[in-house]
Write an enzyme that holds these catalytic residues in place. Sequence first.
Site, PDB file in Angstrom:
ATOM      1  N   GLU A 166       0.808  -1.224   0.000  1.00 16.90           N
ATOM      2  CA  GLU A 166       0.000   0.000   0.000  1.00 16.90           C
ATOM      3  C   GLU A 166       0.841   1.275   0.000  1.00 16.90           C
ATOM      4  OE1 GLU A 166      -2.789  -0.286   3.227  1.00 16.90           O
ATOM      5  OE2 GLU A 166      -3.859  -1.946   2.346  1.00 16.90           O
ATOM      6  N   GLU A 375      -5.299  -8.510   0.857  1.00 12.19           N
ATOM      7  CA  GLU A 375      -5.941  -8.080   2.109  1.00 12.19           C
ATOM      8  C   GLU A 375      -7.404  -7.816   1.852  1.00 12.19           C
ATOM      9  OE1 GLU A 375      -4.434  -4.754   4.409  1.00 12.19           O
ATOM     10  OE2 GLU A 375      -2.370  -5.439   4.060  1.00 12.19           O
TER      11      GLU A 375
HETATM   12  O1  IFM Z   1      -4.309  -2.656   9.245  1.00 17.53           O
HETATM   13  C1  IFM Z   1      -4.261  -2.207   7.939  1.00 17.53           C
HETATM   14  C2  IFM Z   1      -3.075  -2.807   7.210  1.00 17.53           C
HETATM   15  O2  IFM Z   1      -1.883  -2.524   7.865  1.00 17.53           O
HETATM   16  C3  IFM Z   1      -2.987  -2.250   5.814  1.00 17.53           C
HETATM   17  N1  IFM Z   1      -4.242  -2.360   5.116  1.00 17.53           N
HETATM   18  C4  IFM Z   1      -5.430  -1.959   5.801  1.00 17.53           C
HETATM   19  C5  IFM Z   1      -5.508  -2.587   7.167  1.00 17.53           C
HETATM   20  C6  IFM Z   1      -6.790  -2.145   7.892  1.00 17.53           C
HETATM   21  O3  IFM Z   1      -6.799  -0.771   8.040  1.00 17.53           O
END
Ligand code: IFM
Length: 480
Positions: A166, A375
């Site tokens: 990210e 994710e």
């Molecule tokens: O916790 C975060 C993660 O570190 C990166 N993506 C989003 C998740 C939830 O906010």
Amino acid sequence: MSHERQFHPEFLFGAATAAFQIEGANRTDGRTDSIWDAFCRLPGAVIDGHDGSTACDHYNRYHSDVDLMADLGLQTYRFSTSWSRIQPDGGRVNEAGLDFYERVVDKLLERGIMPWLTLYHWDLPQVLEERGGWCARDTAYLFRDYAMNVHARLGDRVPVWTTLNEPWCSAFLGYTAGAHAPGRQDPRAGLTAAHHLLLGHGLAVQALREADPALTLGLTLNLTLAEPADPQRPGDVDAARRIDGQMNRIFLDPIFRGAYPDDVLADVDGLGLVDAIHPGDLDIIAAPIDALGVNYYHGQAVSDLPPTAPIHGEAPTDRPTGSPFPAADGVHTHSQGLPTTAMGWEIQPDGLAELLVRIHRDYTDPAGIEVYVTENGAAFDDELSADGAVHDDDRVSFLRAHLNAILDATERGVPVRGYFYWSLMDNFEWAWGYHKRFGIVHVDYDTQQRTVKDSGLEYGRIATSRTLSIEPAARTAAAV
Ligand code: IFM
């Protein structure tokens, strides 16, 4: 009447975590501060002054945490390495730091779980931030060196390497909005950081590829489905274009097409992006990758008109923070009328299918590469019940609906290769501290006791049977 949907026999079911969010032990075996240790000390930056000093104590409990994953039937584990554990002063390699990750990897392999390693999940060594952080071009080259140091120790056992997690958050929440570490609030800094993050990614891909052509290499982007609140209003259509540009295409286009999009360059004109680009950079950034990781939490309906609602990434800080978008003044997120998670994020599983179809059509299919959902998850206000369980029905529904959306996307021609639930366990949710629980495993932060939630049990059943039984009410295209 329910019916059963099958996942491809090679589809990978996993869970994801990140070093700073779970490890703790932030002074152990030579580790020094990352930008997040420093940010946590800023008054009001993290709710209730929470920090990562203990977190889930995974540094000391990784053994039983891996056993827990194996017992659930997970097939892969996506974790990140801490740069400041491995190169505490930004240069010299700390063997004790690498020893820890070697222990984790060996334990995963012993339990039959494929390690999926992310090199950078937001935790730059503070010593490098003090030399300019991601605004310094040199940081991209230091990142390549760090990648090679980790590879030298673990390259023989880790098949999949993600450079960045990210980068939108690292650049724009960290350097533009100031809601994340290092807490800077400067649109120019965010855009410069974004370019240097991409450059670091490309340099690391080139170096890893040359060292080891057998690796699967890629990066993970948090992508959104930006739609006009009213598709008939030109102002809303343009707002959607701007958010899509400054969240999705600003990373996807340089990686897959070797160029920043013209409309994004026009939107951010005068804010330093063009100044950061040196001849040859975009060729480096477009170094071919093998796998794209898509992180999806929700989409957003946007407009140039109020009313406003929180957008992804806003944090509960007491410090004033700005918009993460360098050039989206006057763009507002509108409610789509969907149920929300404890983060206030709308639950929109069909958005995941739409996003995957679009990414496949525009980027990964032409490039001939694999796509994974690296994710996806939800925070809810979970409680331990008197019976010792966590009956997180909301998360069970969330998980099932998003897995169903992946099957929808697959039926629509997107060969999605795997899914990582975020997160394996409750952990440090950045500026929200320990108040938001995303895990399929509950963590009691006083005792460090782990309790598998109902969602974890359900995920384990799905992962081992490779089957999702669908109730007619499931809100996705295939279930209607
Ligand atoms: O916790 C975060 C993660 O570190 C990166 N993506 C989003 C998740 C939830 O906010």
